[in-house]
Design a protein around this motif. Sequence first.
Motif, PDB file in Angstrom:
ATOM      1  N   GLN A  38     -14.314  82.535  11.492  1.00 41.52           N
ATOM      2  CA  GLN A  38     -14.352  81.878  12.778  1.00 41.52           C
ATOM      3  C   GLN A  38     -13.832  82.801  13.869  1.00 41.52           C
ATOM      4  OE1 GLN A  38     -12.116  78.273  12.378  1.00 41.52           O
ATOM      5  NE2 GLN A  38     -13.657  77.261  11.100  1.00 41.52           N
ATOM      6  N   GLN A  39     -14.228  82.495  15.103  1.00 40.65           N
ATOM      7  CA  GLN A  39     -13.823  83.302  16.244  1.00 40.65           C
ATOM      8  C   GLN A  39     -12.404  82.955  16.662  1.00 40.65           C
ATOM      9  OE1 GLN A  39     -15.917  85.733  18.254  1.00 40.65           O
ATOM     10  NE2 GLN A  39     -13.748  86.175  18.480  1.00 40.65           N
ATOM     11  N   ASN A  40     -11.531  83.956  16.724  1.00 37.76           N
ATOM     12  CA  ASN A  40     -10.161  83.787  17.189  1.00 37.76           C
ATOM     13  C   ASN A  40      -9.968  84.584  18.463  1.00 37.76           C
ATOM     14  OD1 ASN A  40      -9.422  82.181  14.921  1.00 37.76           O
ATOM     15  ND2 ASN A  40      -9.182  84.041  13.700  1.00 37.76           N
ATOM     16  N   SER A  41      -8.855  84.343  19.143  1.00 39.48           N
ATOM     17  CA  SER A  41      -8.603  85.019  20.410  1.00 39.48           C
ATOM     18  C   SER A  41      -7.111  85.240  20.584  1.00 39.48           C
ATOM     19  CB  SER A  41      -9.166  84.200  21.578  1.00 39.48           C
ATOM     20  OG  SER A  41      -8.534  82.939  21.651  1.00 39.48           O
ATOM     21  N   ASP A  42      -6.788  86.112  21.538  1.00 37.30           N
ATOM     22  CA  ASP A  42      -5.402  86.370  21.912  1.00 37.30           C
ATOM     23  C   ASP A  42      -5.358  86.532  23.426  1.00 37.30           C
ATOM     24  OD1 ASP A  42      -6.609  88.793  22.264  1.00 37.30           O
ATOM     25  OD2 ASP A  42      -5.432  89.879  20.786  1.00 37.30           O
ATOM     26  N   ASP A  43      -4.348  87.243  23.949  1.00 33.97           N
ATOM     27  CA  ASP A  43      -4.238  87.358  25.397  1.00 33.97           C
ATOM     28  C   ASP A  43      -5.351  88.209  26.003  1.00 33.97           C
ATOM     29  OD1 ASP A  43      -3.323  89.649  24.166  1.00 33.97           O
ATOM     30  OD2 ASP A  43      -1.798  90.067  25.684  1.00 33.97           O
ATOM     31  N   LEU A  44      -6.047  89.001  25.204  1.00 36.00           N
ATOM     32  CA  LEU A  44      -7.182  89.780  25.693  1.00 36.00           C
ATOM     33  C   LEU A  44      -8.510  89.058  25.484  1.00 36.00           C
ATOM     34  CD1 LEU A  44      -6.311  93.452  24.612  1.00 36.00           C
ATOM     35  CD2 LEU A  44      -6.079  92.389  26.870  1.00 36.00           C
ATOM     36  N   GLY A  45      -8.472  87.851  25.000  1.00 36.93           N
ATOM     37  CA  GLY A  45      -9.706  87.114  24.810  1.00 36.93           C
ATOM     38  C   GLY A  45     -10.154  87.115  23.364  1.00 36.93           C
ATOM     39  N   PRO A  46     -11.461  86.935  23.127  1.00 39.27           N
ATOM     40  CA  PRO A  46     -11.985  86.863  21.759  1.00 39.27           C
ATOM     41  C   PRO A  46     -11.686  88.135  20.972  1.00 39.27           C
ATOM     42  CG  PRO A  46     -13.621  86.132  23.345  1.00 39.27           C
ATOM     43  CD  PRO A  46     -12.514  86.739  24.136  1.00 39.27           C
ATOM     44  N   LEU A  47     -11.370  87.959  19.693  1.00 33.97           N
ATOM     45  CA  LEU A  47     -11.142  89.087  18.795  1.00 33.97           C
ATOM     46  C   LEU A  47     -12.459  89.520  18.166  1.00 33.97           C
ATOM     47  CD1 LEU A  47      -7.937  87.787  16.973  1.00 33.97           C
ATOM     48  CD2 LEU A  47      -8.035  89.598  18.691  1.00 33.97           C
ATOM     49  N   ALA A  48     -12.559  90.822  17.880  1.00 33.18           N
ATOM     50  CA  ALA A  48     -13.749  91.331  17.194  1.00 33.18           C
ATOM     51  C   ALA A  48     -13.773  90.798  15.771  1.00 33.18           C
ATOM     52  CB  ALA A  48     -13.746  92.858  17.204  1.00 33.18           C
ATOM     53  N   GLN A  49     -14.964  90.517  15.250  1.00 34.00           N
ATOM     54  CA  GLN A  49     -15.142  89.982  13.908  1.00 34.00           C
ATOM     55  C   GLN A  49     -15.904  90.974  13.038  1.00 34.00           C
ATOM     56  OE1 GLN A  49     -16.691  86.073  15.744  1.00 34.00           O
ATOM     57  NE2 GLN A  49     -15.915  85.453  13.744  1.00 34.00           N
ATOM     58  N   ALA A  50     -15.654  90.896  11.725  1.00 36.05           N
ATOM     59  CA  ALA A  50     -16.338  91.761  10.779  1.00 36.05           C
ATOM     60  C   ALA A  50     -17.777  91.280  10.590  1.00 36.05           C
ATOM     61  CB  ALA A  50     -15.608  91.772   9.438  1.00 36.05           C
ATOM     62  N   CYS A  51     -18.681  92.240  10.456  1.00 31.27           N
ATOM     63  CA  CYS A  51     -20.079  91.904  10.256  1.00 31.27           C
ATOM     64  C   CYS A  51     -20.301  91.414   8.830  1.00 31.27           C
ATOM     65  CB  CYS A  51     -20.969  93.116  10.533  1.00 31.27           C
ATOM     66  SG  CYS A  51     -20.966  93.641  12.258  1.00 31.27           S
ATOM     67  N   SER A  52     -21.206  90.477   8.688  1.00 26.70           N
ATOM     68  CA  SER A  52     -21.558  89.953   7.378  1.00 26.70           C
ATOM     69  C   SER A  52     -22.653  90.810   6.754  1.00 26.70           C
ATOM     70  CB  SER A  52     -22.037  88.505   7.502  1.00 26.70           C
ATOM     71  OG  SER A  52     -22.514  88.032   6.254  1.00 26.70           O
ATOM     72  N   SER A  53     -22.539  91.039   5.450  1.00 33.42           N
ATOM     73  CA  SER A  53     -23.560  91.805   4.737  1.00 33.42           C
ATOM     74  C   SER A  53     -24.670  90.912   4.215  1.00 33.42           C
ATOM     75  CB  SER A  53     -22.922  92.567   3.569  1.00 33.42           C
ATOM     76  OG  SER A  53     -22.281  91.666   2.678  1.00 33.42           O
ATOM     77  N   VAL A  54     -24.537  89.592   4.403  1.00 34.48           N
ATOM     78  CA  VAL A  54     -25.543  88.642   3.938  1.00 34.48           C
ATOM     79  C   VAL A  54     -26.336  88.157   5.137  1.00 34.48           C
ATOM     80  CG1 VAL A  54     -25.923  86.457   2.748  1.00 34.48           C
ATOM     81  CG2 VAL A  54     -24.040  87.948   2.059  1.00 34.48           C
ATOM     82  N   PRO A  55     -27.643  88.165   5.086  1.00 32.83           N
ATOM     83  CA  PRO A  55     -28.432  87.670   6.212  1.00 32.83           C
ATOM     84  C   PRO A  55     -28.104  86.229   6.535  1.00 32.83           C
ATOM     85  CG  PRO A  55     -29.816  88.872   4.671  1.00 32.83           C
ATOM     86  CD  PRO A  55     -28.474  88.716   4.009  1.00 32.83           C
ATOM     87  N   VAL A  56     -28.409  85.860   7.740  1.00 35.47           N
ATOM     88  CA  VAL A  56     -28.079  84.524   8.205  1.00 35.47           C
ATOM     89  C   VAL A  56     -28.816  83.454   7.416  1.00 35.47           C
ATOM     90  CG1 VAL A  56     -28.146  83.002  10.218  1.00 35.47           C
ATOM     91  CG2 VAL A  56     -27.629  85.426  10.491  1.00 35.47           C
ATOM     92  N   ASN A  57     -30.045  83.797   6.881  1.00 34.86           N
ATOM     93  CA  ASN A  57     -30.821  82.798   6.160  1.00 34.86           C
ATOM     94  C   ASN A  57     -30.315  82.540   4.749  1.00 34.86           C
ATOM     95  OD1 ASN A  57     -31.510  85.130   4.878  1.00 34.86           O
ATOM     96  ND2 ASN A  57     -33.673  85.114   5.467  1.00 34.86           N
ATOM     97  N   GLY A  58     -29.244  83.215   4.336  1.00 35.39           N
ATOM     98  CA  GLY A  58     -28.628  82.942   3.051  1.00 35.39           C
ATOM     99  C   GLY A  58     -29.134  83.800   1.915  1.00 35.39           C
ATOM    100  N   ALA A  59     -29.911  84.854   2.182  1.00 35.57           N
ATOM    101  CA  ALA A  59     -30.381  85.737   1.124  1.00 35.57           C
ATOM    102  C   ALA A  59     -29.202  86.438   0.465  1.00 35.57           C
ATOM    103  CB  ALA A  59     -31.356  86.757   1.689  1.00 35.57           C
TER     104      ALA A  59
END
Length: 332
Positions: free
Chosen positions: A244-265
């Motif tokens: 999930q997207q988290n944030s701090d005083d600089l705003g949204p935190l960067a998130q790690a990329c997923s190695s699984v496609p969005v369609n669930g492959a």
Amino acid sequence: NDLSPLLGVTRQLNRVGSTVHPDPEFAARFRTRLMAVAAVQEANSASVAPANSSRSKGWLGHYQGLRRKEGTPRRVPRRLALLTGTLAVLLGLSSVGMASGNAKPGEALYGLKRNKETAQLALAGSDVSRGELHLQFARTRLNEAESITGITKISSTLSDADAETRSAMHDLGTAAMDRDSTAPLDTIDRFVVSQRQNLSNWLGDLSGDKRTRAANSLTMLDAVQQRSQGLRSTLGCKHGVVGQQNSDDLGPLAQACSSVPVNGAKKPAQPGEKAPNTPSAPGVNSPSANGAPSTTPTNSQQPGLLPQQPAPSGRPDGQIPDWLGGIFKPKN
């Protein structure tokens, strides 16, 4: 302090100018009220005017306007005095507001200048507009810090500049993630380059505590640049992000990329890793009706052996449809 609310209203009125107009409903209601007041004043004028007056005939006989009654001292009507006084105050405050634009920390009009900036932020229509205003104010704070000498005032002004920069990163970073666009990040990156250049040039003229404090602002700019780069990487994730997207005083935190496609492959097998079973052979680690892998052992797991299952009744050979997944359908 007593005039602060009026100053905020005056700044808003000066800014909106001729872009704001009364809505038709208010205009109609106000016109009706004016007509009613005019009718009452006309009736009063008719009752006060002498019956034998030479001006009693025609519209002049019912018009008294701003004329004073005979025998009464001359005075300015209350409404006219109020209107004149209000206009004088607005004009005076407008001039004061313009004069406060060049005020520096510690001067009498500096508080008015900061209140004007607060009103601008309150009227910002979006995260992008508010973020751009924060960047503008951060530049102003740096210019103010360069024009003063005391370490206390310099430190306080640079702290305000850092706060404006963090707020800008928060607003523009949020806008970038909400809009799935890197355009707000381009704005913050251009600011970081310019602000770092100006701060580095000024840093060469400083020493001691002043230089240390300015160096801390440079470190903060580095953190803002790293956050912007991280958000760019997040927006460029091919298969989405993890968690999930988290944030701090600089705003949204960067998130790690997923190695699984969005369609669930499923993720491709890595070297040395057992390849995932395919669903072509029922009963061999194939998904069950509820989605969980089946653990029923079958002879098909042993190399060289065909599955030993009884043929269903009514079929000449039940192994063929079961083994080939129902490709061949026996005739009834």
